[in-house]
Design a protein around this motif. Sequence first.
Motif, PDB file in Angstrom:
ATOM      1  N   TYR A   8       0.826  -1.206   0.000  1.00 36.11           N
ATOM      2  CA  TYR A   8       0.000   0.000   0.000  1.00 36.11           C
ATOM      3  C   TYR A   8       0.861   1.257   0.000  1.00 36.11           C
ATOM      4  CZ  TYR A   8      -3.838  -3.144   1.446  1.00 36.11           C
ATOM      5  OH  TYR A   8      -4.773  -4.147   1.515  1.00 36.11           O
ATOM      6  N   PHE A   9       1.889   1.249   0.836  1.00 38.35           N
ATOM      7  CA  PHE A   9       2.788   2.414   0.925  1.00 38.35           C
ATOM      8  C   PHE A   9       3.473   2.666  -0.416  1.00 38.35           C
ATOM      9  CE2 PHE A   9       7.280   3.713   1.794  1.00 38.35           C
ATOM     10  CZ  PHE A   9       7.031   5.023   2.152  1.00 38.35           C
ATOM     11  N   GLN A  10       4.000   1.618  -1.031  1.00 40.55           N
ATOM     12  CA  GLN A  10       4.691   1.751  -2.308  1.00 40.55           C
ATOM     13  C   GLN A  10       3.758   2.325  -3.378  1.00 40.55           C
ATOM     14  OE1 GLN A  10       5.322  -1.768  -4.780  1.00 40.55           O
ATOM     15  NE2 GLN A  10       7.534  -1.369  -4.759  1.00 40.55           N
ATOM     16  N   ARG A  11       2.528   1.780  -3.450  1.00 42.51           N
ATOM     17  CA  ARG A  11       1.587   2.249  -4.474  1.00 42.51           C
ATOM     18  C   ARG A  11       1.114   3.680  -4.190  1.00 42.51           C
ATOM     19  NH1 ARG A  11      -1.695  -0.726  -7.842  1.00 42.51           N
ATOM     20  NH2 ARG A  11       0.026  -2.215  -7.689  1.00 42.51           N
ATOM     21  N   LEU A  12       0.924   4.000  -2.917  1.00 36.41           N
ATOM     22  CA  LEU A  12       0.481   5.345  -2.563  1.00 36.41           C
ATOM     23  C   LEU A  12       1.493   6.389  -3.021  1.00 36.41           C
ATOM     24  CD1 LEU A  12      -1.431   7.304  -1.126  1.00 36.41           C
ATOM     25  CD2 LEU A  12      -0.214   6.804   1.016  1.00 36.41           C
ATOM     26  N   GLN A  20      -6.966   6.511  -5.403  1.00 35.70           N
ATOM     27  CA  GLN A  20      -6.503   5.640  -6.484  1.00 35.70           C
ATOM     28  C   GLN A  20      -5.857   4.372  -5.935  1.00 35.70           C
ATOM     29  OE1 GLN A  20      -6.903   6.051  -9.953  1.00 35.70           O
ATOM     30  NE2 GLN A  20      -6.284   3.910  -9.796  1.00 35.70           N
ATOM     31  N   THR A  21      -5.085   4.521  -4.872  1.00 31.72           N
ATOM     32  CA  THR A  21      -4.425   3.365  -4.274  1.00 31.72           C
ATOM     33  C   THR A  21      -5.456   2.369  -3.753  1.00 31.72           C
ATOM     34  OG1 THR A  21      -2.503   4.690  -3.664  1.00 31.72           O
ATOM     35  CG2 THR A  21      -2.802   2.606  -2.494  1.00 31.72           C
ATOM     36  N   ALA A  22      -6.487   2.891  -3.062  1.00 29.39           N
ATOM     37  CA  ALA A  22      -7.545   2.013  -2.556  1.00 29.39           C
ATOM     38  C   ALA A  22      -8.254   1.294  -3.703  1.00 29.39           C
ATOM     39  CB  ALA A  22      -8.545   2.829  -1.740  1.00 29.39           C
ATOM     40  N   SER A  28     -11.003  -0.216   0.913  1.00 28.79           N
ATOM     41  CA  SER A  28     -11.501   1.117   1.241  1.00 28.79           C
ATOM     42  C   SER A  28     -10.347   2.082   1.485  1.00 28.79           C
ATOM     43  CB  SER A  28     -12.390   1.053   2.483  1.00 28.79           C
ATOM     44  OG  SER A  28     -11.607   0.695   3.617  1.00 28.79           O
ATOM     45  N   GLN A  29     -10.631   3.374   1.357  1.00 31.58           N
ATOM     46  CA  GLN A  29      -9.587   4.383   1.594  1.00 31.58           C
ATOM     47  C   GLN A  29      -9.076   4.343   3.037  1.00 31.58           C
ATOM     48  OE1 GLN A  29     -10.268   8.195  -0.249  1.00 31.58           O
ATOM     49  NE2 GLN A  29      -9.118   9.274   1.341  1.00 31.58           N
ATOM     50  N   PRO A  30      -9.955   4.130   4.042  1.00 38.53           N
ATOM     51  CA  PRO A  30      -9.447   4.019   5.423  1.00 38.53           C
ATOM     52  C   PRO A  30      -8.453   2.872   5.601  1.00 38.53           C
ATOM     53  CG  PRO A  30     -11.796   4.438   5.456  1.00 38.53           C
ATOM     54  CD  PRO A  30     -11.430   4.198   4.013  1.00 38.53           C
ATOM     55  N   THR A  31      -8.573   1.798   4.794  1.00 39.39           N
ATOM     56  CA  THR A  31      -7.623   0.688   4.885  1.00 39.39           C
ATOM     57  C   THR A  31      -6.209   1.162   4.557  1.00 39.39           C
ATOM     58  OG1 THR A  31      -9.310  -0.938   4.284  1.00 39.39           O
ATOM     59  CG2 THR A  31      -7.003  -1.593   3.951  1.00 39.39           C
TER      60      THR A  31
END
Length: 301
Positions: A8-12, A20-22, A28-31
């Motif tokens: 998630y960190f890499q894609r963000l 977009q990452t979510a 979900s975006q909170p994830t």
Amino acid sequence: MNIKDLYYFQRLISTQSYTQTAADFHVSQPTISQAIKRLERHFQTTLFFRQAKTKALVLTPSGQQLLLASNDIISNWQHVNESIGHLRQHTLRLGVEPAVGEHYLPALTKPIIAQDLLSSVHTVEMGANQLVKQVLGGQLDLAISGNLDQTLDERLAVTPLRPFKFKILASPRHPLAQVEHPTFKEALKSPFVILNATYLNKLVFHQLAEQLSIEPQVLFESDNSTLISGLVRENLALGFISDIATPPDDDLIEIPIEDVQVPSVHINLIRRAHQFPIGLFKQIMDIVEQTFNDDAAQVKD
């Protein structure tokens, strides 16, 4: 810490967007937000901040370090998954450089068949540079390749199998064949036919010419050593070959190269450094090493 958090960190950082990452991971975006918070709690640091004007996510030094590490961890994790998958399927992908395969593949195939492993080994041929890239990228498990010693990547585990030696191939009718101690400098006065960029021969040939500050005359390049021998036999040019690519008969003259410093080149068995040689992997490695040892013993005899 969950490895998904690194994904998630890499894609963000790549997308610069929580939304977009979510969407990319179908979560979900909170994830995504919670994953970043977990990472920051784990490392007790801030990984990035949002720039006021552009809203861009700017990495802190800690974030830069984690991103570099994440790239390696994720790449290795993917390779481990692929490797374990192949272990489950009892398959191995073996890459062989064409010149090496032409000389050694028949001898390698015999013990593979004898040990009933032929259906488990998928063999492909390609040039040395491509072999290294595919081993590093995980598309190949093992490769047998000629390499300039200084070009090998530290992420590879390398087992030297035998050195390359290079020589000039000439027709008995060529003037160079009549000289008692011919030099490479004298040879470069004549046109050459050489193997193309699929092989290391071309790179080594041009390095030797550069040592002498001479622009070589290359009449023809090919991936077919038999064709090159044929052109040399017709006395149309000299050839530049390794001691692996032997002529089909004895009517050509092989001239050693002694007046220039030939780069150190070896045939190597290469794999990713973190790939453990177990099971089928170890069996094939043992077959390759034994085949080259047997060949070396025959040459000495």
